[in-house]
Design a protein around this motif. Structure first.
Motif, mmCIF file in Angstrom:
data_model
loop_
_atom_site.group_PDB
_atom_site.id
_atom_site.type_symbol
_atom_site.label_atom_id
_atom_site.label_comp_id
_atom_site.label_asym_id
_atom_site.label_seq_id
_atom_site.Cartn_x
_atom_site.Cartn_y
_atom_site.Cartn_z
ATOM 1 N N ASP A 310 53.004 20.039 71.213
ATOM 2 C CA ASP A 310 52.688 21.408 71.620
ATOM 3 C C ASP A 310 53.450 21.785 72.889
ATOM 4 N N GLY A 311 54.270 20.851 73.401
ATOM 5 C CA GLY A 311 55.085 21.127 74.571
ATOM 6 C C GLY A 311 54.484 20.674 75.881
ATOM 7 N N TYR A 312 53.254 20.164 75.865
ATOM 8 C CA TYR A 312 52.584 19.740 77.091
ATOM 9 C C TYR A 312 52.362 18.229 77.081
ATOM 10 N N TYR A 313 52.418 17.643 78.270
ATOM 11 C CA TYR A 313 52.224 16.202 78.409
ATOM 12 C C TYR A 313 50.779 15.805 78.124
ATOM 13 N N ASP A 424 63.508 25.340 75.893
ATOM 14 C CA ASP A 424 62.962 24.466 74.855
ATOM 15 C C ASP A 424 62.012 25.275 73.987
ATOM 16 N N ASP A 425 61.856 24.861 72.732
ATOM 17 C CA ASP A 425 60.991 25.616 71.823
ATOM 18 C C ASP A 425 59.521 25.407 72.123
ATOM 19 N N LYS A 426 59.153 24.314 72.783
ATOM 20 C CA LYS A 426 57.730 24.018 73.025
ATOM 21 C C LYS A 426 57.430 23.814 74.517
ATOM 22 N N THR A 427 58.205 22.993 75.177
ATOM 23 C CA THR A 427 57.915 22.643 76.571
ATOM 24 C C THR A 427 58.321 23.775 77.509
ATOM 25 N N PRO A 428 57.403 24.240 78.374
ATOM 26 C CA PRO A 428 57.776 25.259 79.357
ATOM 27 C C PRO A 428 58.930 24.758 80.232
ATOM 28 N N VAL A 429 59.801 25.668 80.622
ATOM 29 C CA VAL A 429 60.969 25.286 81.417
ATOM 30 C C VAL A 429 60.556 24.567 82.694
ATOM 31 N N THR A 430 59.450 25.001 83.288
ATOM 32 C CA THR A 430 58.994 24.387 84.530
ATOM 33 C C THR A 430 58.588 22.929 84.361
ATOM 34 N N ALA A 431 58.308 22.484 83.127
ATOM 35 C CA ALA A 431 57.889 21.104 82.889
ATOM 36 C C ALA A 431 59.017 20.221 82.370
ATOM 37 N N LEU A 432 60.226 20.777 82.209
ATOM 38 C CA LEU A 432 61.348 19.961 81.786
ATOM 39 C C LEU A 432 61.775 19.006 82.901
ATOM 40 N N SER A 433 62.263 17.843 82.513
ATOM 41 C CA SER A 433 62.949 16.968 83.455
ATOM 42 C C SER A 433 64.406 16.889 83.035
#
Length: 570
Positions: A310-313, A424-433
Motif C-alpha cells: 500500500d506504499g507504507y512501511y 512512485d505509484d504507492k509510496t509517498p515521495v516523502t517516504a522514499l529513500s
C-alpha cells in the motif's frame, strides 16, 4: 499474563491476510544466527550471508561455528562460499564494500567453537570469485554491528557493540568505531557507551545529514537502557532517555511518510517483560511513543518494509511468547488513522528466538519476501531452521521513477548533492529513500555508494577531487529500486561558493532572506519536485508563511548559474 502497549486497532475491512509459500534452497539450518542481505556479484538479485552454528552430527545440537554466503539467481539461493574455520556465532555479520570496488565485502563478529574465550572479529575481501580473510581481531558477542559513513568521506565505516573478554580485566561492554581510511581502519575503542544484549542504529533523525544513534541494552552496571544521541557537528550527544530496555532489536522507517525516520523496537523491560513499541519522530529527532496490546515477546527479531504493497512501511517480528512458544507477527500501518494493525499471515513457519528475520525481494517482483531463522519449538527435537518464504501477493507494485533534477555545488572540499522529481505509484515521495553513487569517471562509484534517507546529502572529499560523476536511484517502501537517474557531473566551472550568498533564517516560518549581490532569480520546489509559485521581493525576501511545515528545495541563480539549498519550514 502481563501486557504491554503499542497502539493496536481493530482489523479494518479490506485488509487481507498476507500469504507466503516456502522456497526450497540449499541453505543450512543455523543456530544462534545473524544475517545480512546485499549484492555479492552485482547480478541484480539480493544475496545473503549468514553466521551461526550448525549441527554437523545430527544429534539435534549445534556443534560447529559456520558462516556461509548464498548467491541468488532470482529463483532460489545456492551456496557461493563459506568462510572456513574463521566463523562465528552469537554475534553479527554485515556486507560492506570497504574498498569501493563495487564488490560486497564481509565483516563479522562473535564466538567461535574453535576458541571459546577470545571472541573474534573478521574482515573478508570479495575477490570476485570468493572471499579472503584480511583481518582477524578481538570480537564481541551478544551485540550488533552497523555499517555507515559517519564522517561523509564516501568510505564505509562500521561499529561493533556487545560484550568482549579482555585478559586481566574480564568482561566489558564497549561500542567500538572502525573509521575507514581507504588503506585500513582506525579503531576508536569505547567510542560510545557499549551495551550487552543490545541493538543500535545509526540514522539521521532530524534531517541535518548527520547520523544520529539510537541504542538499547544492558550498560556496564547491567542496567537496561534505551537512549537517543543526536549528532552535534560530529559528536554524538545524549538527547533523550527512554524507558529501560534490553534483549531486543531496533529498526527505523518513515512510517507516517512525514519525511522523518521513526523507530520500532522489540525488547524486554527492566522486569524482563516483553515490549513492542513504535516511536514517532516529531521532526527534531525527538521520539514520541505510540502504544499496542501484544503478547510478551522474548529473543525477538525485527524487520521493516511494505508487506501489503500500500506504499507504507510495516514491520514483522519473530520470537518467543510468554509460554516459550514460537511466534511470527506482522503489523500493518493504516495511513488513514495512523495506527498499526496485527495482520493474519499464512504460509510462514513460526520460529522462535534467538534467530533473525529479514524482508527482501529475492525474485525482484516488487513484493517483500521473508527470510526467517530460529527454533521450531513445536518440534520435539527443537531444531533451529533457516527458511525463505515467497510473498504470493498479486497486488501490483511498480518500481519508482528516478529523480530527474540533480543539483550539485561545491564549497571548498564539500560537495553538496540534492535532487527532486522522484515518484512512485504507492509510496509517498516523502517516504522514499535513495541510493547515491559517486565516481571519479563516468559510470563509476569509486568515491561512494550507499543508501540515504533524505533527498540530499554531502561528501567531504580530498582536495584532489575536483570533478565527480554521480547518479541516484529511488527506493520505495517495498525496497524496489528505480532505474538510475541520468548521470550528472560537476566541474570547476560549476562551483558556487557559500560566501557568494546566504539564506536565513533556516528553518523559517514567515520570511526567508537571500543575501548576495549577484542573486538574480529564485525558484522553490516541494520535495516531490513540484514547482511552487513564489516571488522574490526587492529586499531579496520570500514570503513562506502560506507553506505547510516540511522540507523544500530553494534554487537560487547566481552569476548565471543555479544552485540548490534545502529550506525547512516549521
Amino acid at each position: 499474563m502481563k501486557k504491554v502497549y503499542v497502539l493496536l486497532s481493530m482489523l479494518p475491512i479490506g485488509i487481507m491476510a498476507q500469504n507466503f509459500s516456502e522456497v526450497q534452497t540449499d541453505m543450512k539450518n543455523f543456530y544462534y544466527s545473524a544475517s545480512d542481505v546485499g549484492h555479492v556479484d552485482n547480478n541484480g538479485f539480493q544475496d545473503i550471508v549468514i553466521n551461526g552454528a550448525v549441527d554437523t552430527d545430527g544429534d539435534g545440537s549445534a556443534d560447529t561455528s559456520f558462516n556461509e554466503v548464498y548467491k541468488n539467481n532470482g529463483s532460489t539461493l545456492t551456496l557461493y562460499a563459506d568462510l572456513g574455520m574463521d566463523a562465528t556465532h552469537l554475534g553479527d555479520i554485515k556486507f560492506i564494500d570497504y574498498n569501493n570496488d563495487g564488490l560486497a565485502d564481509i565483516i563479522s563478529t562473535g564466538l567461535s567453537y574453535i576458541d571459546i574465550v577470545n571472541y573474534k572479529h573478521y574482515r573478508f575481501r570479495n575477490t570476485g570469485s570468493g572471499f579472503v580473510k584480511e583481518a582477524e581481531l578481538p570480537g564481541k558477542i551478544y551485540g550488533s554491528m552497523e555499517v555507515f559513513d559517519f564522517n561523509h568521506d564516501g568510505l564505509q565505516d562500521y561499529a561493533i557493540n556487545g560484550t568482549q573478554y579482555i585478559d586481566g580485566t574480564g568482561f566489558v561492554n564497549k561500542l567500538d568505531y572502525y573509521q575507514n581510511s581507504a588503506v585500513g581502519f582506525q579503531l576508536f575503542q569505547g567510542w560510545m557507551e557499549g551495551t550487552q544484549n543490545s541493538s543500535f542504529k545509526m540514522v539521521d533523525l532530524n534531517n541535518d545529514h548527520l547520523l544520529d544513534m539510537v541504542i538499547l541494552g544492558y550498560d556496564v552496571n547491567t542496567n537496561p537502557i534505551f537512549r537517543v544521541y543526536l549528532n552535534n557537528s560530529g559528536t554524538l550527544t545524549l538527547s533523550q532517555t527512554l524507558l529501560p530496555l534490553a534483549n531486543g532489536k531496533i529498526e527505523f522507517a518513515d512510517f507516517n511518510a512525514d519525511g522523518y525516520q521513526d523507530i520500532v523496537v522489540a525488547a524486554q523491560d527492566e522486569n524482563f517483560a516483553g515490549y513492542l513499541g513504535v516511536f514517532m519522530n516529531d521532526g527534531t529527532g525527538h521520539l514520541n511513543i505510540q502504544q499496542v496490546n501484544v503478547p510478551e515477546i522474548s529473543e525477538p527479531a525485527l524487520a521493516v518494509g511494505d508487506m501489503n504493497n500500500d506504499g507504507y512501511y510495516d514491520f514483522i517480528v519473530s520470537g518467543n511468547d510468554d509460554n516459550n512458544d514460537a511466534l511470527v507477527k506482522v503489523f500493518l500501518f493504516n495511513s488513514a488513522n495512523q495506527t498499526f494493525t496485527e495482520n493474519t499471515t499464512t504460509g510462514l513457519h513460526s520460529l522462535g528466538g534467538p534467530g533473525f528475520v529479514h524482508l527482501l525481494d529475492y525474485n525482484n517482483d516488487h513484493h517483500l519476501d521473508v527470510l526467517l531463522s530460529g527454533f521450531d519449538w513445536a518440534d520435539p527435537g527443537m531444531p533451529s531452521l533457516t527458511k525463505i518464504f515467497k510473498n504470493v501477493s498479486t497486488e501490483t507494485n511498480l518500481k519508482p521513477a528516478p529523480p530527474t533534477n540533480l543539483s550539485l555545488t561545491k564549497n571548498g572540499n564539500r560537495f553538496n548533492f540534492s535532487w527532486t522529481g522522484a515518484t512512485d505509484d504507492k509510496t509517498p515521495v516523502t517516504a522514499l529513500s535513495y541510493e547515491i553513487t559517486v565516481g571519479k569517471t563516468p559510470g563509476a562509484y569509486d568515491i561512494a555508494k550507499y543508501i540515504v534517507t533524505t533527498p540530499s546529502w554531502f561528501l567531504d572529499l580530498d582536495s584532489s577531487v575536483q570533478n565527480v560523476y554521480w547518479s541516484v536511484r529511488s527506493i520505495d517502501a517495498s525496497k524496489a529500486y528505480s532505474d538510475r537517474s541520468t548521470e550528472a557531473t560537476l566541474g570547476t566551472q560549476n562551483i558556487i561558493k557559500e560566501r557568494d550568498f546566504m539564506i536565513y533564517p533556516n528553518p523559517a516560518s514567515e520570511k526567508v532572506f537571500i543575501k548576495g549581490e549577484e542573486v538574480t532569480d529564485v525558484e522553490m520546489y516541494s520535495i516531490d519536485g513540484k514547482k511552487l509559485s513564489i516571488d522574490m521581493s526587492a529586499d531579496h525576501s520570500l514570503n513562506v508563511s502560506h507553506l505547510i511545515k516540511g522540507v523544500y528545495l530553494l534554487k537560487v541563480k547566481i552569476k548565471d548559474q543555479w544552485t540548490t539549498r534545502k529550506l525547512i519550514i516549521k
